[in-house]
Design a protein around this motif. Structure first.
Motif, PDB file in Angstrom:
ATOM      1  N   ASP A  75       0.836  -1.200   0.000  1.00 29.45           N
ATOM      2  CA  ASP A  75       0.000   0.000   0.000  1.00 29.45           C
ATOM      3  C   ASP A  75       0.871   1.251   0.000  1.00 29.45           C
ATOM      4  OD1 ASP A  75      -2.210  -1.589   0.054  1.00 29.45           O
ATOM      5  OD2 ASP A  75      -2.882  -1.013   2.072  1.00 29.45           O
ATOM      6  N   ALA A  76       0.304   2.331  -0.494  1.00 31.13           N
ATOM      7  CA  ALA A  76       1.016   3.614  -0.470  1.00 31.13           C
ATOM      8  C   ALA A  76       1.391   3.946   0.967  1.00 31.13           C
ATOM      9  CB  ALA A  76       0.139   4.708  -1.052  1.00 31.13           C
ATOM     10  N   GLY A  77       2.565   4.535   1.147  1.00 38.19           N
ATOM     11  CA  GLY A  77       3.025   4.913   2.477  1.00 38.19           C
ATOM     12  C   GLY A  77       3.897   3.876   3.153  1.00 38.19           C
ATOM     13  N   THR A  78       4.119   2.729   2.484  1.00 33.71           N
ATOM     14  CA  THR A  78       4.945   1.679   3.081  1.00 33.71           C
ATOM     15  C   THR A  78       6.405   2.144   3.161  1.00 33.71           C
ATOM     16  OG1 THR A  78       3.516  -0.107   2.326  1.00 33.71           O
ATOM     17  CG2 THR A  78       5.832  -0.666   2.739  1.00 33.71           C
ATOM     18  N   THR A  79       7.011   1.922   4.316  1.00 32.40           N
ATOM     19  CA  THR A  79       8.434   2.248   4.503  1.00 32.40           C
ATOM     20  C   THR A  79       9.263   0.976   4.367  1.00 32.40           C
ATOM     21  OG1 THR A  79       8.206   2.000   6.894  1.00 32.40           O
ATOM     22  CG2 THR A  79       7.961   4.225   5.976  1.00 32.40           C
ATOM     23  N   VAL A  80      10.551   1.144   4.122  1.00 27.56           N
ATOM     24  CA  VAL A  80      11.416  -0.013   3.886  1.00 27.56           C
ATOM     25  C   VAL A  80      12.782   0.221   4.511  1.00 27.56           C
ATOM     26  CG1 VAL A  80      12.212   0.861   1.643  1.00 27.56           C
ATOM     27  CG2 VAL A  80      12.336  -1.586   2.106  1.00 27.56           C
ATOM     28  N   ALA A  81      13.391  -0.886   4.952  1.00 28.28           N
ATOM     29  CA  ALA A  81      14.775  -0.882   5.426  1.00 28.28           C
ATOM     30  C   ALA A  81      15.427  -2.150   4.916  1.00 28.28           C
ATOM     31  CB  ALA A  81      14.828  -0.835   6.959  1.00 28.28           C
ATOM     32  N   GLY A  82      16.749  -2.186   4.884  1.00 30.45           N
ATOM     33  CA  GLY A  82      17.395  -3.387   4.356  1.00 30.45           C
ATOM     34  C   GLY A  82      18.861  -3.485   4.697  1.00 30.45           C
ATOM     35  N   VAL A  83      19.326  -4.711   4.653  1.00 29.67           N
ATOM     36  CA  VAL A  83      20.750  -5.002   4.860  1.00 29.67           C
ATOM     37  C   VAL A  83      21.156  -5.953   3.742  1.00 29.67           C
ATOM     38  CG1 VAL A  83      22.436  -6.073   6.414  1.00 29.67           C
ATOM     39  CG2 VAL A  83      20.550  -4.718   7.355  1.00 29.67           C
ATOM     40  N   THR A  84      22.284  -5.667   3.095  1.00 28.61           N
ATOM     41  CA  THR A  84      22.699  -6.522   1.979  1.00 28.61           C
ATOM     42  C   THR A  84      24.091  -7.084   2.236  1.00 28.61           C
ATOM     43  OG1 THR A  84      23.655  -4.668   0.775  1.00 28.61           O
ATOM     44  CG2 THR A  84      21.356  -5.192   0.313  1.00 28.61           C
TER      45      THR A  84
END
Lengths: 407, 407
Positions: free
Chosen positions: A42-51
């Motif tokens: 949905d619109a407004g979704t936030t994201v974080a990540g580690v690669t």
């Protein structure tokens, strides 16, 4: 491929609000199983990540690295059967085209679509199949469950791996559900491991990133199967905000602690599941090191033990060969004093102060090692540093799986 | 225990003047084979040595470290079947008593007697057996050959390993003969590896030490079987001076170059033989890395490849899985640029500039990998640094040997 004897059942997970999943078969290999996944947020979704820290990463990893700072996500594309790593300009172009097509289908910017691919290295992602696959997955959006997603992203996995936790944030019950694939090439700093965490909590991307980074160090980066690190490892966390709590934006915000604890539990469970599906694994091993000069040194020593082929084969054979643990401590390169070193298996003291304990009875240790859940405790006797890592034994199964994987 | 398919025949070696060998059975295990060796050297023999970097070494290693600076040797005691490592004060006392008895028998100072033990870790050396064994070996002095010595110091070795070279120093033909044991727990900075080199050349201890240290870095410390490093690894070189050349005492002394070249050849051959007896090995692998930022970086990358379980299992399966080589380069932690990386197997270019070469034909590579002598070349395309290391494949044999070694 027989199911790992250390497998755990797939948990009951209700859908996460704000997340829709579609899968399809692009046919990256000669199979009919789903190998392409599209997730819409949905619109407004936030994201974080580690690669992965690999210096030879795939274009998908580079794409995630470039776009994670934006903190916004509307889509995720995952290909299984082809890692698209080390495929030059052609592979990068195919991945980019697939992401752009997904963005067009979802009606968002390309920078809001994240990507991951897993499988054989060095074979360029076939662009026509990738585009057709993502279109078919889009047509099926909302039809697939987290179990379907887990099956679609798997490669040599022998069972689908997921974890779920709940927390109460500002009086609202939020859900955190995670899935993971990976069973070999597993080592700290990521492995051929793709982990995706979905939550309906509302949390600002910078805080989510800060939490995920520190949690990874004590979960995904504290497991090892074979010390090898893949070119494609990625853990991404998506927060849709559908639970409508007030956006968590600081570590001391009301409910942030509860969210952090739940996120940590999911990541730790997922990390353990990867070890439980370690290629050829028959025993799950927890290595705890205490008494090190500091926590960093403790982790180096713990990983030296957990990565030692001789320790891992001894455990496979149910052999209480604590001498190999001494060897692994000695080679780790951190400060150690042979005459302060103590070792226990399954809580039974085996060696203390540089020698076997008086009247050592191997029977209870042998009983412990005959089981499938192994504990090794090492006390260096030097300071307060401590660390825990997890690994599995090294068996004929590992050789069989990897000596002819590509064929 | 079947003989390694990569074995080499034991070379013809005449006795080295000034060296007398005796072997006996102390019975460290329930066997009748010789397991205790005493070597006597003529007065004036010089010695140099390199020992494990393990921080948990055996008392024998500590004894060698303490007495190598003296530079003089009259005796060497080697026990096989018990490494005496991590055995506390009791183990240290037993080793000391054995050394002192050898010194008394040989009529020299204890500091002129060197010691090494190999076998299971953590079981104290039985002092009564150790003393009786060295007395019996002394009674047999002069009766044993280098082959007898090699057999007496072996543990899981499947064939006796020795090398010989000659050099002309100041018009005199000198001999350098070396033996080595070890086939597992092999990694840089020594392994469960004992290497002994004997020469009739006359060379000052400091120069011999300087040569041995630098030669070890490109021979014994450039091999790996399983990345594990033992608590007991020791390489000692003894020079009796019986050839009566003028004592070599500086790198530019006449004949020092020839001696260095011969010593290097012996050490390189011995190092290769250890890999050829790697536990479960079916293929001998030379990994050459060029184009690194410097030689140190090249060696780190080469060892990352040589230690990778996934690379080693791929080679075991004859699988041209160069993607795993990319993975190992990427995880090494040294500077790498995916798009400059080139890889060849057996001289056949497989990948260049970050992708598979156009029209890549796997057939000649598959033929090369079906053989038992494998070459992997990696060019990082960055600088002039280069390094060569040697390893073997990882097979079911390794698991079988190590999953139940102690029983």
């Amino acid at each position: 491929m027989t199911v790992s004897p250390l497998a755990r059942p797939f948990p009951e997970i209700a859908a996460v609000a704000g997340v829709r999943i579609g899968t399809a078969c692009a046919g990256y290999k000669a199979w009919t199983r789903a190998d392409t996944t599209l997730v819409a947020f949905d619109a407004g979704t936030t994201v974080a990540g580690v690669t992965t820290r690999s210096l030879c990463p795939s274009p998908e990893v580079e794409w995630c690295r470039a776009n994670l700072p934006g903190g916004a996500a509307r889509g995720l594309v995952v290909n299984s059967g082809n890692s698209n790593a080390f495929t030059g300009a052609g592979g990068a172009a195919a991945s980019r085209a697939q992401v752009e097509q997904a963005a067009a289908l979802l009606g968002c910017g390309a920078h809001e679509v994240f990507a991951a691919s897993t499988g054989v290295i060095g074979v360029p992602l076939p662009q026509d199949k990738a585009l057709a696959g993502v279109a078919a997955a889009n047509a099926a959006l909302g039809e697939a469950s987290l179990l379907d997603l887990t099956n679609a992203i798997g490669t040599t996995d022998t069972f689908p791996k997921a974890a779920v936790a709940h927390a109460v944030v500002q009086g609202r019950r939020i859900t955190i559900a995670g899935v993971v694939k990976g069973s070999g090439m597993i080592a700290p700093d990521m492995a051929t491991m793709l982990g995706f965490v979905f939550t309906d909590a509302a949390i600002a991307a910078p805080l989510l990133q800060q939490m995920l980074r520190s949690i990874c160090d004590e979960t995904f980066n504290a497991i090892t199967v074979d010390s090898d690190t893949s070119t494609s490892d990625t853990v991404l966390a998506f927060a849709t905000g559908a639970a409508r709590n007030e956006v968590l934006d600081a570590p001391d915000a009301p409910g942030a602690d509860a969210f952090h604890a739940a996120l940590r539990a999911v990541c730790r469970d997922l990390a353990h599941l990867v070890v439980r599906d370690g290629e050829g694994a028959t025993k799950f091993i927890e290595v705890r090191v205490a008494g090190a000069a500091d926590d960093r040194a403790a982790k180096v020593v713990a990983l030296s033990i957990a990565n030692s082929p001789l320790v891992k084969t001894a455990i496979a054979g149910g052999d209480a060969n604590w001498g190999r643990v001494v060897m692994a401590v000695g080679k780790a390169g951190e400060v150690a004093d042979r005459d302060r070193l103590s070792i226990a298996f399954g809580g039974v003291q085996v060696a203390a102060h540089g020698a076997v304990v008086p009247g050592y009875d191997e029977a209870p240790v042998a009983t412990h090692l005959a089981g499938s859940e192994i504990e090794i405790d090492v006390d260096l006797g030097l300071g307060d540093g401590r660390a825990t890592v997890w690994t599995c034994d090294l068996t004929h199964g590992y050789i069989s799986i990897n000596a002819d994987y590509r064929s």
